[in-house]
Scaffold this motif. Sequence first.
Motif, short mmCIF file in Angstrom:
data_model
loop_
_atom_site.label_atom_id
_atom_site.label_comp_id
_atom_site.label_asym_id
_atom_site.label_seq_id
_atom_site.Cartn_x
_atom_site.Cartn_y
_atom_site.Cartn_z
N GLU A 13 61.08 33.50 74.14
CA GLU A 13 62.38 32.87 73.86
C GLU A 13 63.05 32.54 75.17
OE1 GLU A 13 66.62 34.50 72.38
OE2 GLU A 13 65.01 34.75 70.89
N LYS A 14 63.67 31.37 75.23
CA LYS A 14 64.41 30.98 76.43
C LYS A 14 65.69 30.25 76.01
CE LYS A 14 64.31 28.03 80.54
NZ LYS A 14 63.59 26.92 81.24
N SER A 23 68.43 33.06 80.07
CA SER A 23 67.99 34.24 79.31
C SER A 23 66.57 34.02 78.85
CB SER A 23 68.91 34.45 78.11
OG SER A 23 68.38 35.44 77.24
N VAL A 25 63.23 36.14 76.89
CA VAL A 25 62.63 37.30 76.24
C VAL A 25 61.13 37.24 76.54
CG1 VAL A 25 62.16 38.48 74.07
CG2 VAL A 25 64.37 37.35 74.43
N THR A 67 58.92 43.78 73.72
CA THR A 67 59.55 42.75 74.54
C THR A 67 60.66 43.33 75.41
OG1 THR A 67 61.18 42.20 72.82
CG2 THR A 67 59.10 40.95 72.82
N ARG A 69 64.14 41.66 77.70
CA ARG A 69 64.94 40.45 77.94
C ARG A 69 65.52 40.50 79.34
NH1 ARG A 69 70.74 39.07 75.05
NH2 ARG A 69 70.98 36.91 75.79
#
Length: 258
Positions: A13-14, A23, A25, A67, A69
């Motif tokens: 995820e971005k 950000s 993940v 994960t 972040r």
Amino acid sequence: MSDITKTGAIIVEKTSPATGIISMVLKCPQVAKEAKPGQFINIYCNESSMLLPRPISLCEIDQEEGTVRIVFRIAGKGTGYISHSEKGDSLEIMGPLGNGFDLDKAKDKRALVIGGGIGIPPMLELFKRLNCEKCAVLGYRDEIFLKEEFDKYGRCEVSSEDGMHGTKGNVIDAIKAEGLEADIIFACGPMPMLKGIAAYAGEKGMDAYISLEERMACGIGACLACVCRSKETDHHTNVHNKRICKDGPVFDYREVEL
């Protein structure tokens, strides 16, 4: 980790929660399994002109999903390079590195969790995990980011330099304006903020644990490029030094000279 080595992490995820803030993940089960609030990872740029890794603090840790972040500001060539990676890309990382915040220190106490600027992301996982009376105080220069996520886990107050958000001034101004009281402080942010927190904690006779931000080279304590002055002699160098990457980044404020 007892034997820290480089490993691959997949970006799952971005997003960009604010201007110039990224950000990501990362799927990296072994790192997520070992990580603690306050630790960081090294990210390698895999470009000959950028041999040294970039240290980036962990914002959130999900052991079940495997994960972590990271939330970072694009501040130079290295973070700019990392920011161009997209969902599905692989990053070469090492971690978790450094020490973290000790949650047991807050047992049966009232805690203030303080973050300033890009020192805000490292405090989110700690705020989630603290099982005590707690309040977050976040200091911003301009755009707000992550506040809504802190709000999910407890009371959160804000300060800003221009007064557009929360108390006008710094985090200490917000603490005083809101009449906040606590027994212990956990904090991460720019050095002027940490100096103010150390002075406030000393005046109030409080415990305070601060995470120092510093440029790093190796990230594992070998090169001594990120030392800070300590009040006690370091067993590694036999001088008044602490290695921020290895002995820190979290210190009792009474251990170091700010």
